[in-house]
Design a protein around this motif. Sequence first.
Motif, mmCIF file in Angstrom:
data_model
loop_
_atom_site.group_PDB
_atom_site.id
_atom_site.type_symbol
_atom_site.label_atom_id
_atom_site.label_comp_id
_atom_site.label_asym_id
_atom_site.label_seq_id
_atom_site.Cartn_x
_atom_site.Cartn_y
_atom_site.Cartn_z
ATOM 1 N N SER A 87 0.692 -1.240 0.115
ATOM 2 C CA SER A 87 -0.081 -0.005 0.150
ATOM 3 C C SER A 87 0.731 1.209 -0.062
ATOM 4 O O SER A 87 0.472 2.047 -0.479
ATOM 5 C CB SER A 87 -0.948 0.041 0.980
ATOM 6 N N LEU A 88 1.842 1.093 0.659
ATOM 7 C CA LEU A 88 2.834 2.413 0.460
ATOM 8 C C LEU A 88 3.341 2.660 -0.877
ATOM 9 O O LEU A 88 3.528 3.920 -1.287
ATOM 10 C CB LEU A 88 4.060 2.017 1.501
ATOM 11 N N ILE A 89 3.636 1.519 -1.481
ATOM 12 C CA ILE A 89 3.980 1.646 -2.867
ATOM 13 C C ILE A 89 2.992 2.514 -3.752
ATOM 14 O O ILE A 89 3.236 3.449 -4.545
ATOM 15 C CB ILE A 89 4.313 0.332 -3.515
ATOM 16 N N ASP A 90 1.838 2.103 -3.475
ATOM 17 C CA ASP A 90 0.719 2.789 -4.253
ATOM 18 C C ASP A 90 0.672 3.990 -3.967
ATOM 19 O O ASP A 90 -0.050 4.962 -4.557
ATOM 20 C CB ASP A 90 -0.658 1.917 -3.811
ATOM 21 N N GLU A 91 1.028 4.622 -2.759
ATOM 22 C CA GLU A 91 1.040 6.046 -2.122
ATOM 23 C C GLU A 91 2.225 6.669 -2.515
ATOM 24 O O GLU A 91 2.459 7.871 -2.100
ATOM 25 C CB GLU A 91 1.011 5.778 -0.660
ATOM 26 N N GLY A 92 3.203 6.105 -3.104
ATOM 27 C CA GLY A 92 4.520 6.825 -3.736
ATOM 28 C C GLY A 92 5.740 6.809 -2.851
ATOM 29 O O GLY A 92 6.629 7.532 -2.855
ATOM 30 N N LEU A 93 5.452 5.714 -2.031
ATOM 31 C CA LEU A 93 6.871 5.559 -1.302
ATOM 32 C C LEU A 93 7.417 4.172 -1.824
ATOM 33 O O LEU A 93 6.708 2.896 -1.513
ATOM 34 C CB LEU A 93 6.562 5.165 0.083
ATOM 35 N N THR A 94 8.263 4.143 -2.786
ATOM 36 C CA THR A 94 8.872 2.922 -3.350
ATOM 37 C C THR A 94 10.021 2.529 -3.287
ATOM 38 O O THR A 94 10.741 1.862 -3.937
ATOM 39 C CB THR A 94 8.841 3.596 -4.916
ATOM 40 N N SER A 95 10.544 2.586 -1.949
ATOM 41 C CA SER A 95 11.954 2.126 -1.748
ATOM 42 C C SER A 95 11.925 1.659 -0.230
ATOM 43 O O SER A 95 11.751 2.414 0.672
ATOM 44 C CB SER A 95 13.175 2.974 -2.163
ATOM 45 N N PHE A 96 12.710 0.542 -0.011
ATOM 46 C CA PHE A 96 12.711 0.020 1.396
ATOM 47 C C PHE A 96 14.140 -0.542 1.591
ATOM 48 O O PHE A 96 14.630 -1.048 1.063
ATOM 49 C CB PHE A 96 11.589 -1.185 1.253
ATOM 50 N N LYS A 97 14.383 -0.149 2.856
ATOM 51 C CA LYS A 97 15.800 -0.544 3.159
ATOM 52 C C LYS A 97 15.665 -1.598 4.144
ATOM 53 O O LYS A 97 15.084 -1.812 5.121
ATOM 54 C CB LYS A 97 16.705 0.796 3.722
ATOM 55 N N LEU A 98 16.736 -2.454 4.001
ATOM 56 C CA LEU A 98 16.637 -3.805 4.868
ATOM 57 C C LEU A 98 18.158 -3.811 5.449
ATOM 58 O O LEU A 98 19.008 -3.251 4.949
ATOM 59 C CB LEU A 98 16.595 -5.120 4.106
ATOM 60 N N PHE A 99 18.188 -4.474 6.554
ATOM 61 C CA PHE A 99 19.358 -4.552 7.317
ATOM 62 C C PHE A 99 20.037 -5.809 7.454
ATOM 63 O O PHE A 99 19.318 -6.941 8.247
ATOM 64 C CB PHE A 99 19.423 -3.871 8.626
ATOM 65 N N MET A 100 21.251 -6.229 7.096
ATOM 66 C CA MET A 100 22.035 -7.370 7.519
ATOM 67 C C MET A 100 22.916 -7.196 8.568
ATOM 68 O O MET A 100 23.334 -8.245 9.037
ATOM 69 C CB MET A 100 22.772 -8.079 6.276
ATOM 70 N N ALA A 101 22.943 -6.107 9.069
ATOM 71 C CA ALA A 101 23.493 -5.645 10.327
ATOM 72 C C ALA A 101 22.544 -5.430 11.542
ATOM 73 O O ALA A 101 21.575 -5.557 11.226
ATOM 74 C CB ALA A 101 24.476 -4.254 10.011
ATOM 75 N N TYR A 102 23.132 -5.124 12.566
ATOM 76 C CA TYR A 102 22.247 -4.575 13.792
ATOM 77 C C TYR A 102 21.359 -5.769 14.337
ATOM 78 O O TYR A 102 20.190 -5.526 14.528
ATOM 79 C CB TYR A 102 21.772 -3.511 13.627
ATOM 80 N N PRO A 103 22.016 -6.883 14.719
ATOM 81 C CA PRO A 103 21.268 -8.069 15.227
ATOM 82 C C PRO A 103 20.285 -7.410 16.376
ATOM 83 O O PRO A 103 21.242 -6.651 17.195
ATOM 84 C CB PRO A 103 22.023 -9.222 15.564
ATOM 85 N N GLY A 104 19.025 -7.905 16.740
ATOM 86 C CA GLY A 104 18.577 -7.414 18.164
ATOM 87 C C GLY A 104 17.717 -6.256 17.778
ATOM 88 O O GLY A 104 17.189 -5.785 18.557
#
Length: 470
Positions: free
Chosen positions: A147-164
């Motif tokens: 739904s965010l993509i439909d509203e014009g937020l089209t990029s998502f950050k994920l993290f392989m760092a910072y466990p917990g």
Amino acid sequence: MTIIISGGTVVEASGSFRGDVIVEGSTISAIAAPDSALVEAAGRGDAEIIDATGCYVIPGGVDVHVHLQLPMSPEAVSSDTFTTGTRAAALGGTTTVIDFAGQLKGTSVRAALDERLAEAEGACCIDYGFHLSMGDVHEQSLADMRSLIDEGLTSFKLFMAYPGAWYSDDGQILRAMQVAAETGAMIMMHAENGIAIDVLREQAAARGNIGAVWHGRTRPPELEGEATHRAVQLAAVAGAPLYIVHLSAAEALEQVMHARDRGRNVFAETCPQYLHLSLEEHLDQPGLDGIRHICSPPLRLRADRHQETLWSGLRNDDLSVVSTDHCPFCDKEKLLGIDDFRNVPNGLGTIEHRMDLLYQGVVTGELTLPRWVELCATTPARLFGLQGRKGVLSPGADADVVIYDPSVEHVLGVETHHMQLDHSAWEGMAITGKTRTVLSRGQVVVRDHEFVGRSGHGRYLQRSLPDPLR
Ligand code: URP
Ligand code: ZN
Ligand code: ZN
């Protein structure tokens, strides 16, 4: 209102030429040859003429990775507000920033964005957008992503760092990438192997190694290379484009190069700190000097020639973007970790200096002028759904224009910068070239090095899907 920027050298990603930029209202209406009939016609009436003789006229910079007033912990909030940070950005020639809304564990993606939108509302001096940092990938957040993509937020950050904290495991990453593959959204990856890094951090601290340099020594480049490799392979399985954020190490660039050589839609940004600063000279310093330079990934060993590799990556299009990862903390916050590097809030303040710091690559011959513009404005706009509006000087695009004077010599430091920050990671660095005048959507917001804009001028940008064509 008509503005004619005359007498300068227009620099675009495709080349440079003598030309006048004609602005009508909030957009660019034409780029015309000096003294042409078009310029003459535009100049009739009450047009304002801005003399750009001796200067470059470039699209406003697009910084797609900043953290303004980011609460890293209850005690440490990044020191630039939406107002002070965007004002400093404008003074440095950046006219668009993309910050992050952060979904913490146990909270909703929707609430994270709404909160951030409310904080920024009416506060920004230039146009702004948000990516979504996902800290809790599950059924609901994956549905909300759509739904965010439909509203014009089209990029998502994920993290392989910072466990917990922000960490996602490979299964969560794959699932988010599958949504990106289906929808056309961009996945941004913080690619450091956080599980292995945590082991090294605990071991270092147990041996009493708690100074700033250990921040670097416990985040070795191999673990950035390994995570980058894994991210690239997961994106291949999902069929999603991938954007590696704040790439610092030759080992990581090798993975990006390999993927791009095989025609994959894999992109990476680096940041000025990885091009100019080093572990030996800046992180391996006693007391405040060292901890002021703690960021993740860490500054790398100059002796290992990461900087040369990154400059070459920028030249050869293995690296696509230079952003700042602006995340400043004042000394009071940095000092939280004076006795243990693990407690230092991570990040440096650079939002004002990005165009200058990359322009030094033009001065030294590492980059051409068009490549400078492509890296700082055109490609970041295109990869984050602002193509046609930002990062170009084309008719119909927003009139975000920078007049850059290559003859000015200046020195960076806390006495002269405009960031809300009581020190500078860049103290004493001599720079050739400086932003003189800036237009944001046709409004002059910086005139002859003075800020003349206002908070509230900046508008929230709903973005299209990225254009990942290479
Ligand atoms: O040190 C950094 N990079 N701070 C900002 C947070 C992030 O991971 O981008
Ligand atoms: Zn990150
Ligand atoms: Zn960041």
